[in-house]
Design an enzyme around this catalytic site. Structure first.
Site, PDB file in Angstrom:
ATOM      1  N   LYS A  22       0.838  -1.210   0.000  1.00 50.90           N
ATOM      2  CA  LYS A  22       0.000   0.000   0.000  1.00 50.90           C
ATOM      3  C   LYS A  22       0.869   1.256   0.000  1.00 50.90           C
ATOM      4  O   LYS A  22       0.658   2.158  -0.808  1.00 50.90           O
ATOM      5  CB  LYS A  22      -0.901  -0.057   1.245  1.00 50.90           C
ATOM      6  CG  LYS A  22      -1.884   1.075   1.366  1.00 50.90           C
ATOM      7  CD  LYS A  22      -3.126   0.646   2.114  1.00 50.90           C
ATOM      8  CE  LYS A  22      -2.942   0.606   3.616  1.00 50.90           C
ATOM      9  NZ  LYS A  22      -2.850   1.946   4.236  1.00 50.90           N
ATOM     10  N   GLY A 103      -4.938   8.077   5.543  1.00 51.81           N
ATOM     11  CA  GLY A 103      -4.054   9.083   6.136  1.00 51.81           C
ATOM     12  C   GLY A 103      -2.864   9.365   5.241  1.00 51.81           C
ATOM     13  O   GLY A 103      -2.407  10.512   5.135  1.00 51.81           O
ATOM     14  N   SER A 174       7.506   9.224  11.949  1.00 49.35           N
ATOM     15  CA  SER A 174       6.360   9.040  11.059  1.00 49.35           C
ATOM     16  C   SER A 174       6.796   9.208   9.620  1.00 49.35           C
ATOM     17  O   SER A 174       7.273  10.269   9.216  1.00 49.35           O
ATOM     18  CB  SER A 174       5.268  10.062  11.399  1.00 49.35           C
ATOM     19  OG  SER A 174       4.415  10.240  10.286  1.00 49.35           O
ATOM     20  N   ASP A 322       2.365  -0.898  11.930  1.00 51.89           N
ATOM     21  CA  ASP A 322       1.044  -1.354  11.488  1.00 51.89           C
ATOM     22  C   ASP A 322       0.743  -2.782  11.936  1.00 51.89           C
ATOM     23  O   ASP A 322      -0.353  -3.286  11.693  1.00 51.89           O
ATOM     24  CB  ASP A 322       0.939  -1.254   9.958  1.00 51.89           C
ATOM     25  CG  ASP A 322       0.868   0.197   9.507  1.00 51.89           C
ATOM     26  OD1 ASP A 322       0.506   1.071  10.322  1.00 51.89           O
ATOM     27  OD2 ASP A 322       1.183   0.463   8.327  1.00 51.89           O
ATOM     28  N   LYS A 349      -4.168   5.963  15.049  1.00 53.09           N
ATOM     29  CA  LYS A 349      -4.281   5.238  13.770  1.00 53.09           C
ATOM     30  C   LYS A 349      -5.754   5.212  13.342  1.00 53.09           C
ATOM     31  O   LYS A 349      -6.542   6.002  13.839  1.00 53.09           O
ATOM     32  CB  LYS A 349      -3.695   3.830  13.920  1.00 53.09           C
ATOM     33  CG  LYS A 349      -2.187   3.841  14.156  1.00 53.09           C
ATOM     34  CD  LYS A 349      -1.450   4.351  12.941  1.00 53.09           C
ATOM     35  CE  LYS A 349       0.036   4.451  13.161  1.00 53.09           C
ATOM     36  NZ  LYS A 349       0.711   5.150  12.071  1.00 53.09           N
ATOM     37  N   ARG A 353      -5.774   2.086  18.499  1.00 53.35           N
ATOM     38  CA  ARG A 353      -5.510   0.638  18.461  1.00 53.35           C
ATOM     39  C   ARG A 353      -5.129   0.061  19.826  1.00 53.35           C
ATOM     40  O   ARG A 353      -5.192  -1.157  20.004  1.00 53.35           O
ATOM     41  CB  ARG A 353      -4.432   0.330  17.404  1.00 53.35           C
ATOM     42  CG  ARG A 353      -4.981   0.483  15.999  1.00 53.35           C
ATOM     43  CD  ARG A 353      -4.006   0.115  14.908  1.00 53.35           C
ATOM     44  NE  ARG A 353      -4.683   0.178  13.612  1.00 53.35           N
ATOM     45  CZ  ARG A 353      -4.065   0.294  12.444  1.00 53.35           C
ATOM     46  NH1 ARG A 353      -2.747   0.353  12.389  1.00 53.35           N
ATOM     47  NH2 ARG A 353      -4.761   0.323  11.320  1.00 53.35           N
TER      48      ARG A 353
END
Ligand code: S3P
Length: 435
Positions: A22, A103, A174, A322, A349, A353
């Site tokens: 992705k 995002g 990030s 992730d 997220k 989470r």
């Protein structure tokens, strides 16, 4: 709203090809649209998130053609052909750009839009509307872009301008923040740099370098010199480690299983889960290691092995970012306790989470302590079947479906349409291994 019903599984055996990556699919579309000339992308992920990026660039005038098996096609027969517009060839979109659940689309677009001579409004679904955008708005505003938003949350309007290079010390590890600033840096006279507290995924850096940008990496600092002409490229997207992660873990957790997962990206900034599962006792081997379009790729072979609890923190966190939902499922079935700390980012997220996983595992009979920046999970032999709320978060939905493979009875995971954002065909692929 769809749901998944799942039971204790027979051994999972066979070979699978997980969906394309992705993160790399998003970046391939962005950089190809900004390049001068024609790029070809093979093995693109036709899932909702990267398709949002395709639609956004189409709205800004990039010529993007899909050839082959149609828009839902998988594999390398389907190609995306992009006639890049160059750094300054995009045009103002006529309508708001809908980033859906993504995002990555929204934050990376903020970087590109900061360098444009026009304004654009970005919006998203309910989940994206709750995600913080200040983390990109702050550095991009320092560079000279202007933003309008309700307190730093979408929808937001970006007005590009003449940008100044900055040296940005990011408070978070990030890749979305880093990539957004680097993309804006392409529009500056001079060198823009980003320093992170720990290293996040480096796909943008690899792709920018391949496109001919002047990019340098020095430990935790990445710098780019602006105004280079980006070259078009022929990209084969590797398959997604983060999607493979559900099957790796399932193969380890379900007794009698043995699975080969083909053509998976094993970029070391992404494979924390592999290191962690090995430290928990899993038998995982990498076969046929090679490089594809500047990214390391391998086939991942896993078989069932009992696991023991572990502590995870520090620079393992961004490499696993992730994969925490599925790691929590592995921890719930490991011997002893697992402690995850330094993972506050999980709270922002697609869902929170930490809380979502904690609630889900508690419903399945696991003792979980929620920490501000992580969780402590006490493992058990088997899980209790339960009805689980995914909170519309694709990775929670898939993780809890895998948890259901080790529960005594039928587990229902609610609100599973979200799986389409990253992994269309997830359940069908799982079923091929149960035959
Ligand atoms: C991504 C970066 C990560 C990750 C997300 C995809 C990317 O987000 O969680 O799924 O493609 O750059 P952060 O940058 O917020 O850590």
């Amino acid at each position: 709203m769809s749901e998944i019903r799942i039971r204790y599984s027979t051994p999972l055996r066979g070979e699978i090809i997980p969906p394309p990556d992705k993160s790399i699919s998003h970046r391939a579309v962005i950089l190809s649209s900004l390049a001068e000339g024609t790029s070809v992308i093979r093995n693109f992920l036709f899932a909702e998130d990267p398709v949002s990026t395709v639609n956004a660039f189409r709205q800004m005038g990039a010529e993007i053609k899909i050839e082959g098996q149609g828009t839902r096609g998988r594999g390398q027969e389907t190609k995306i052909i992009i006639n890049g517009k160059g750094l300054s060839g995009l045009s103002a979109p006529e309508a708001e750009i809908d980033c859906g659940n993504s995002g990555t689309t929204m934050r990376l677009l903020c970087g590109v839009l900061s360098g444009q001579p026009f304004s654009a409004t970005l919006k998203g679904d309910a989940s994206l509307t709750r995600r913080p955008m200040k983390r990109v708005m702050e550095p991009l505003s320092l560079m000279g872009a202007a933003f309008k938003s309700e307190n730093g949350y979408p929808p937001l309007t970006v007005t590009g301008g003449y940008l100044q290079p900055i040296h940005y010390q990011s408070p978070v590890a990030s890749a979305q923040v880093k990539s957004s600033v680097l993309l804006a840096g392409l529009y500056c006279d001079g060198v823009t740099s980003v320093t992170e507290p720990e290293r996040s995924r480096d796909h943008t850096e690899r792709m920018l370098k391949a496109a001919g940008a002047h990019l340098a990496v020095d430990n935790l600092t990445v710098s780019v010199k602006g105004r280079a002409t980006l070259k078009p490229s022929d990209i084969i997207v590797p398959n997604d480690f983060s999607s493979a992660a559900f099957f790796m873990t399932a193969g380890i957790l379900v007794p009698g299983s043995e699975i080969l997962i083909k053509n998976v990206g094993i970029n070391p900034t992404r494979t924390g889960l592999l290191e962690i599962l090995r430290s928990m006792g899993a038998e995982i081997s990498l076969e046929n290691e090679r490089e594809v379009s500047g990214e390391p790729v391998a086939d991942i072979h896993v078989r069932h092995t009992p696991l023991k609890g572990i502590e995870v923190s520090g620079d393992m966190v961004p490499k696993t970012i992730d994969e925490f939902p599925i790691l929590c499922v592995a921890a719930a079935l490991a011997q002893g306790h697992t402690k995850i700390t330094g993972a506050k980012e999980l709270r922002v997220k697609e869902s929170d989470r930490i809380t979502t996983m904690s609630n889900a595992l508690k419903k399945m009979g696991i003792s979980v302590e929620e920490l501000e920046d992580g969780l402590i999970i006490e493992g058990r032999e088997r899980l209790k079947p339960a009805t689980i709320q995914s909170c519309g978060d694709h990775r929670i939905a898939m993780s809890m479906a895998i948890a259901g493979l080790r529960a005594d009875g039928e587990t229902t995971v609610l609100d599973t349409d979200c799986i389409k954002t990253s992994f269309p065909g997830f359940m069908e692929l799982l079923e091929t291994l149960q035959k």
